[in-house]
Design an enzyme around this catalytic site. Sequence first.
Site, PDB file in Angstrom:
ATOM      1  N   LEU A  63       0.958  -0.867  -0.426  1.00  0.00           N
ATOM      2  CA  LEU A  63       0.141   0.937  -0.341  1.00  0.00           C
ATOM      3  C   LEU A  63       1.350   1.093  -0.058  1.00  0.00           C
ATOM      4  O   LEU A  63       1.647   1.426   0.867  1.00  0.00           O
ATOM      5  CB  LEU A  63      -0.806   0.321   1.120  1.00  0.00           C
ATOM      6  N   SER A  64       0.199   2.473  -0.433  1.00  0.00           N
ATOM      7  CA  SER A  64       1.468   3.010  -1.156  1.00  0.00           C
ATOM      8  C   SER A  64       1.207   4.388  -0.380  1.00  0.00           C
ATOM      9  O   SER A  64      -0.109   4.347   1.057  1.00  0.00           O
ATOM     10  CB  SER A  64       1.353   4.200  -2.164  1.00  0.00           C
TER      11      SER A  64
END
Length: 357
Positions: A63-64
């Site tokens: 996940l960014s």
Amino acid sequence: MGGAVSAGEDNDDLIDNLKEAQYIRTERVEQAFRAIDRGDYYLEGYRDNAYKDLAWKHGNIHLSAPCIYSEVMEALKLQPGLSFLNLGSGTGYLSTMVGLILGPFGINHGIELHSDVVEYAKEKLESFIKNSDSFDKFEFCEPAFVVGNCLQIASDSHQYDRIYCGAGVQKDHENYMKILLKVGGILVMPIEDQLTQIMRTGQNTWESKNILAVSFAPLVQPSKNDNGKPDSVGLPPCAVRNLQDLARIYIRRTLRNFINDEMQAKGIPQRAPPKRKRKRVKQRINTYVFVGNQLIPQPLDSEEDEKMEEDNKEEEEKDHNEAMKPEEPPQNLLREKIMKLPLPESLKAYLTYFRDK
């Protein structure tokens, strides 16, 4: 990458911080972020990190940072009914938020390199549809995910209104990405450590703008088959909804509008997500005195500081009292309306997407 805003205690707190830092700037994007709890996309045991402005990786799952997703969502300028392609769709977190804005007549496709991550994304999508309180508050464009390398997309694939690539793109792949975009469309991707917004203004004309300095892992190069050429990957079809599905959409829309009209007639405001009250920071007024030949500041409490302290104590007391009250179960008015319809139980279940709550 991340760390641009303070950590939140929960999803709403994180969104408040992103708004305050001007990463989230429009109401439509804010609503999508509040509707999808970022913590739901973390593995058990790692959820404590969900509300920090940091990227997270575990195996193939990634996940960014929230600030990156915020800038991406704003830069895409999403509208209902558009088509969207997510290159490197990962957990499906971004695609699900996008689906809340596109609505039921949009197209929402994702391609992901790792099959285990696609399975993870499908599980999270099913959990959102079945369990999230937010699902009944929106009209949703459900994402469709395929396994494959986004550099191997078949040459006869359709084009999209909006595209996001979640991995670093080399300059020699830039034109490949642009070809997937419709005229008038927007492509957001990291190029040479800059998150870049590219608008296709004509058949052979483009406008580019750097949004944010970023650091992304590069795209994985495609592997070749026995013939020495990479296999092409087919994207999901742009399917037209059947009449049964359309009927469900319009019945739910009619009931939702009826509920809104009822609430307005009774003067009941639509419930907004709770916002945290931030403590006001105590400030000092300085007086200055001479010591020898130096001017030395001496802090002096102001009357305003004393009032702030009193107000903060009152707010803490109020928050404590609110926390001690038993929670009322959330009321799903749309579900209640559906269950009162003179229809067979099987049709009611279909209208609720077979949700239990």
